[in-house]
Scaffold this active site. Structure first.
Site, short mmCIF file in Angstrom:
data_model
loop_
_atom_site.label_atom_id
_atom_site.label_comp_id
_atom_site.label_asym_id
_atom_site.label_seq_id
_atom_site.Cartn_x
_atom_site.Cartn_y
_atom_site.Cartn_z
N ASP A 77 -6.27 20.39 -12.72
CA ASP A 77 -6.56 19.09 -13.32
C ASP A 77 -6.08 19.16 -14.77
O ASP A 77 -6.68 19.85 -15.60
CB ASP A 77 -8.07 18.83 -13.23
CG ASP A 77 -8.47 17.46 -13.76
OD1 ASP A 77 -7.73 16.91 -14.60
OD2 ASP A 77 -9.54 16.97 -13.36
N ARG A 85 0.85 -1.20 0.00
CA ARG A 85 0.00 0.00 0.00
C ARG A 85 0.89 1.26 0.00
O ARG A 85 0.57 2.26 -0.62
CB ARG A 85 -0.96 0.02 1.20
CG ARG A 85 -1.78 1.29 1.20
CD ARG A 85 -2.91 1.41 2.22
NE ARG A 85 -2.99 0.43 3.26
CZ ARG A 85 -2.25 0.44 4.38
NH1 ARG A 85 -1.37 1.40 4.59
NH2 ARG A 85 -2.39 -0.51 5.26
N LYS A 134 -7.34 8.45 -18.87
CA LYS A 134 -7.56 9.10 -20.16
C LYS A 134 -6.29 9.01 -21.01
O LYS A 134 -5.83 7.92 -21.29
CB LYS A 134 -8.04 10.52 -19.93
CG LYS A 134 -9.13 10.65 -18.83
CD LYS A 134 -10.44 10.01 -19.20
CE LYS A 134 -11.41 9.86 -18.03
NZ LYS A 134 -11.69 11.05 -17.26
N TYR A 158 -15.08 18.88 -13.95
CA TYR A 158 -15.55 17.51 -14.23
C TYR A 158 -16.67 17.12 -13.24
O TYR A 158 -16.54 17.34 -12.03
CB TYR A 158 -14.36 16.56 -14.10
CG TYR A 158 -14.68 15.10 -14.34
CD1 TYR A 158 -14.86 14.61 -15.63
CD2 TYR A 158 -14.82 14.22 -13.27
CE1 TYR A 158 -15.16 13.29 -15.84
CE2 TYR A 158 -15.11 12.88 -13.48
CZ TYR A 158 -15.28 12.43 -14.77
OH TYR A 158 -15.58 11.10 -14.98
C1 LIG Z 1 -12.24 11.38 -15.99
C2 LIG Z 1 -11.83 12.63 -15.33
C3 LIG Z 1 -11.70 12.70 -13.94
C4 LIG Z 1 -12.01 11.53 -13.03
O1 LIG Z 1 -11.10 10.50 -13.24
P1 LIG Z 1 -11.44 8.93 -12.99
O2 LIG Z 1 -10.19 8.27 -13.41
O3 LIG Z 1 -12.64 8.61 -13.82
O4 LIG Z 1 -11.74 8.80 -11.53
C5 LIG Z 1 -11.29 13.90 -13.39
N1 LIG Z 1 -11.05 14.98 -14.16
C6 LIG Z 1 -11.19 14.94 -15.50
C7 LIG Z 1 -10.91 16.17 -16.30
C8 LIG Z 1 -11.59 13.77 -16.13
O5 LIG Z 1 -11.74 13.75 -17.46
#
Ligand SMILES: *Cc1c(COP(=O)(O)O)cnc(C)c1O
Length: 408
Positions: A182, A58, A207, A110
């Site tokens: 982000d 962990r 992504k 998001y």
């Molecule tokens: C998909 C996404 C998230 C969340 O991420 P997960 O991996 O689905 O938990 C946060 N910010 C943005 C801009 C995203 O596209």
């Protein structure tokens, strides 16, 4: 192999090279070229008080450490903590705060981040104010004595609006606030917020970073020693860490990030230009188009514009539904950033929980479609869209022909 990230000032290689080499030296125990999947929960001590840098998985795992070193280097940052998802990465950042603290958040953040803030952390006595991230005065006006953190996305989802990261960085620095960005949409290939003044970058590695739509993962990146210590503590104390196989897949994906982003961008440009001249399209959103209201800012703070394009189809919800339901290559699904192209209808999918009166002023109208342009051949992608887009009156189109044929 060390599990710490002594990555400061590591700029000697170019991006594409770092993506393939940083943190990924041949395995010291076997010489394996590619970092192995260390599928183990614990590590045996050499003697009491002495281990080989790993203790319990962990806290640290060599596959995860390799991914962390690589991602830190790609953001030109000192540290990275891999997380189980983008949302758990966001939660790790919020774990820096305490009850009573206030956060300023971009209004088109998001949806899952909004839900996390409003439905989970607001119950813990944190408060959130949502502002237009491109309006620096609105950010300044929202600051209160309790404000600790400014949280922005740039470009945003789905309308690809930008925040001036350098200006926000100057503001947050002068007011002693933490600035988190982000960077999921742009990726470090196109934008490095820490170089522009952010304290923390988060990613959904689900992504573009992993890039093949086959894992859920996240990351928190910083160059701030104090923040890193607290983030690391919570990453371990809360325990939302990714397994070694997911780290392996993210590392496998990130090796081609530079190649993929070039191709995503060139396809996105081709698609955006095609949409711009199409009679069935009312509006196109892509930061690389001169028609984008923040085109100059995009060129200033980004090295490229990414692979997400949004557009408004003439004919409202029916026309939009028709388009997203009939493309053959663009698959109807949430998410983005993979090699396969995706299409979605925000008003009835990602943004459905937001009432129409709230989402329409934000630009999330019924005819809005979001495309995650993949790395197929652009000619095929354009043909796929052309076959289903509504035509101005008097045009015949292949979709109409198909429908006529189906009715007959
Ligand atoms: C998909 C996404 C998230 C969340 O991420 P997960 O991996 O689905 O938990 C946060 N910010 C943005 C801009 C995203 O596209």
């Amino acid at each position: 192999m060390s599990q710490v990230n002594p990555t400061a000032g590591r700029q000697e290689y170019c991006f594409a090279t770092k993506a393939i080499h940083e943190g990924q030296e041949p395995d010291p125990s076997t010489g394996a070229l590619i970092t192995p999947i260390y599928q183990t929960s614990t590590f045996v001590l050499e003697e009491l008080g002495k281990n080989k840098g790993y203790q319990y998985a962990r806290t640290h795992n060599p596959t995860r450490s390799a991914l962390e070193e690589c991602l830190a280097s790609l953001e030109n940052a000192k540290y990275c903590l891999a997380s189980a998802s983008g949302l758990s990465a966001a939660a790790t950042v919020i774990n820096l705060l305490s009850a009573g603290d206030h956060v300023i958040v971009g209004e088109d953040v998001y949806g899952g981040v909004y839900r996390l803030f409003e439905k989970v952390f607001s119950r813990y006595g944190l408060t959130f104010t949502y502002i237009d991230g491109k309006d620096i005065d609105a950010i300044e006006r929202a600051i209160t004595p309790k404000t600790k953190l400014v949280w922005l996305e740039s470009p945003t989802n789905p309308l690809l609006r930008l925040a001036d990261l350098r200006k926000v960085g100057e503001l947050t620095k002068s007011r002693g606030l933490i600035f988190a960005v982000d960077n999921t949409f742009a990726t470090p290939y196109f934008q490095r917020p820490i170089e522009l003044g952010a304290d923390i970058v988060i990613h959904s590695t689900t992504k573009y970073i992993s890039g093949h739509s086959d894992i859920i993962g996240g990351a928190v990146v910083t160059s701030n020693d104090e923040l890193y210590e607290v983030l690391k503590f919570h990453n371990n104390a809360v325990g939302a860490v990714p397994g070694p196989f997911d780290c392996f897949l993210a590392l496998r994906g990130v090796k081609t990030l530079a190649l993929r982003m070039k191709e995503h961008q060139s396809n996105a440009f081709a698609v955006a230009r095609f949409l711009e001249q199409h009679p069935g399209i009312e509006e196109v959103y892509y930061p690389g188009l001169e028609s984008h209201p923040q085109y100059d800012l995009a060129r200033e703070q980004m090295k490229g514009f990414g692979g997400v394009v949004a557009c408004v189809v003439k004919g409202g919800i029916e026309a939009a539904r028709d388009v997203v339901s009939n493309t053959k290559l663009f698959q109807l699904a949430e998410s983005l950033g993979g090699v396969k192209s995706l299409i979605c209808h925000p008003a009835s999918m990602t943004h459905a929980p937001i009432p129409k009166e709230v989402r329409e002023p934000l630009g999330i109208v019924d005819g809005l479609i979001r495309l995650s342009v993949g790395i197929e051949e652009s000619e095929d992608l354009i043909r796929d869209l052309d076959a289903v887009l509504p035509r101005a009156k008097g045009f015949s189109n292949s979709n109409e022909k198909q429908l006529v044929g189906a009715n007959a």
